[in-house]
Design a protein around this motif. Structure first.
Motif, PDB file in Angstrom:
ATOM      1  N   GLU A 387     -39.160 -52.531 113.186  1.00 30.19           N
ATOM      2  CA  GLU A 387     -38.605 -52.532 114.526  1.00 30.19           C
ATOM      3  C   GLU A 387     -39.738 -52.374 115.538  1.00 30.19           C
ATOM      4  O   GLU A 387     -40.659 -51.587 115.326  1.00 30.19           O
ATOM      5  N   GLY A 388     -39.670 -53.129 116.632  1.00 30.70           N
ATOM      6  CA  GLY A 388     -40.712 -53.016 117.655  1.00 30.70           C
ATOM      7  C   GLY A 388     -41.976 -53.751 117.270  1.00 30.70           C
ATOM      8  O   GLY A 388     -41.936 -54.879 116.759  1.00 30.70           O
ATOM      9  N   SER A 389     -43.110 -53.120 117.479  1.00 30.92           N
ATOM     10  CA  SER A 389     -44.404 -53.747 117.207  1.00 30.92           C
ATOM     11  C   SER A 389     -44.787 -53.603 115.734  1.00 30.92           C
ATOM     12  O   SER A 389     -44.354 -52.654 115.067  1.00 30.92           O
ATOM     13  N   THR A 421     -45.974 -46.890 111.913  1.00 33.36           N
ATOM     14  CA  THR A 421     -46.458 -47.279 113.237  1.00 33.36           C
ATOM     15  C   THR A 421     -47.951 -47.571 113.179  1.00 33.36           C
ATOM     16  O   THR A 421     -48.420 -48.580 113.693  1.00 33.36           O
TER      17      THR A 421
END
Length: 457
Positions: A387-389, A421
């Protein structure tokens, strides 16, 4: 004409360079005579206005998509050896997923699009002499690609030019290994090599009007019919896919407007003392090296000037033997293919999602694509599972930069990174099987991460 220009052209001509290659080389040598050639101060530029968005483009009907894609050739730059990872063969044969290389994925992508739209859509590699044999052997395992060769080749060769001495700009001599006297002219050679090899004429004679060009290591550069249909309808002679910049793009080529035209400014073109280059908020848009070229326009440009499209010079300082820092210092004269946006009238740029720009340049990048952060689909897409970057990986360069050392420290494969992340590894660390990384994690060695261990930030 300066003596060194005569001498360099004579050496290239003696090695069989064609007239169009000599014209392009002559232009680079003449640019070298002006130390300020290609320099672009930020004060001469204006930021780009908002670009058209790929997401806003209409999905073409099946008939329109088929008609347009039947006139498109997919070109992949495949001259790289992955020397920065310690490879001696084609980087594109590196395994991305178990048993599957970059070239396998590229072939799957093209063949899936052919089946979906009923279009010819040939695949064409720009190879070097070293990558050619192994790469063609890999592609020819696909029956549909072998059949393509009856009308459109699977590859053409990039050119080469003499390395020149720093001291006097004359061609270097290196009798210990004469092959080291030569170098590729950068991927801006694409335009010259297409014509010099006879490939451009063959493509046009086969009814192919547009080329979609990208790097072989960018698995996100999947042909999008919406963009192809927009280019055909608007009759755009040259289109660059661009992404919105992030702090990570500060060293990349940014787009700007100069004297009414869009240009790309690379690091090598920034004058000393010009700090504007790293201003991501000002320049906003960055080159992906995913390009669309109208092949008929290219032929017309070269008919008027064989050195077209005119590209800014990039001077790389090396030693004639890259493995010997004490060997003769040389210059390699190069150009970048994206710079053509500044010399082709009517050229445009389009903003695309960042997932279309995911090149694998280092083992850091390789770990991410080998992990479960990306899933390889049946049609060759690298589908994000995060999800996201995407996760940002930074591995200890002394211990992970070269592929053999990298693989020795991940003997059971990549850890799970879909919920990661960032992962920073310092020192000598070996990862066991089924390791899971979540959040922001830093691992310091010496250490062995045990099988099944969960690392949480």
């Amino acid at each position: 004409m300066a003596d060194y220009i005569d001498a360099t052209l004579a050496k290239a001509r003696g090695a069989g360079a064609r007239e169009i290659e000599l014209a392009a080389l002559r232009h680079r040598l003449e640019q070298l005579a002006d130390p300020q050639a290609g320099q672009v101060p930020g004060s001469a530029l204006e930021p780009l206005e908002d670009l058209p968005l790929l997401e806003d483009m209409t999905e073409p009907s099946g008939d329109t998509a088929r008609a347009v894609l039947d006139q498109v050739v997919v070109v992949k730059l495949n001259g790289g050896l992955g020397t920065s990872m310690g490879l001696s063969g084609p980087k594109s044969l590196l395994e991305v997923k178990p048993g599957t290389s970059f070239l396998d994925i590229l072939a799957t992508q093209v063949l899936a699009l052919r089946e979906r739209y009923g279009a010819r859509l040939p695949l064409l590699l720009m190879n070097s002499t070293i990558t050619r044999g192994p790469s063609l052997e890999s592609l020819r395992r696909h029956e549909a690609l072998r059949a393509q060769e009856e009308s459109v080749p699977l590859d053409f060769l990039q050119g080469r030019e003499p390395k020149i001495r720093v001291s006097d700009h004359h061609p270097v001599e290196w009798p210990q290994d004469p092959e080291l006297e030569w170098c590729p002219p950068g991927h801006g050679d694409l335009y010259t090599a297409l014509t010099a090899s006879g490939t451009l004429d063959r493509l046009l004679a086969s009814g192919l009007r547009w080329a979609f060009v990208s790097n072989a290591d960018n698995l996100g550069a999947l042909l999008d019919p919406r963009l192809a249909a927009w280019i055909a309808e608007e009759q755009v002679p040259f289109t660059m896919e661009a992404v919105r910049g992030t702090p990570a793009d500060r060293k990349g080529g940014h787009l700007a407007r100069r004297d009414g035209r869009i240009i790309v400014r690379e690091t090598a073109q920034v004058p000393d003392g010009d700090s504007s280059f790293t201003d991501v908020e000002r320049w906003r848009y960055y080159n992906t090296n995913n390009l669309w070229i109208d092949l008929q326009v290219l032929r017309d440009l070269q008919a008027a000037d064989p050195a077209s499209p005119v590209l800014p010079l990039i001077v790389n300082r090396k030693t004639v033997d890259p493995a010997d820092a004490d060997s003769t210092p040389v210059l390699q004269l190069e150009t970048a293919m994206g710079a053509a946006i500044g010399s082709i009238p009517g050229a445009r740029a389009v903003q695309v999602p960042r997932n279309r720009f995911a090149p694998v340049k280092t083992t850091d990048d390789l770990l991410v694509v080998r992990s479960d952060a990306y899933e390889l689909t049946a049609d060759g897409r690298m589908a994000p599972r995060f999800e996201g970057s995407p996760p940002v990986v930074t591995l200890d360069k002394d211990r992970f930069r070269l592929l053999p050392e990298f693989e020795r420290r991940f003997p059971a494969g990549a850890p799970s990174l879909r919920r990661c992340t960032s992962l920073q590894v310092e020192g000598d660390v070996t990862f066991g099987a089924d390791v899971v990384v979540e959040g922001d994690v830093r691992v310091t060695g010496p250490r062995r991460v045990e099988d099944g261990e969960v690392l949480r930030g």
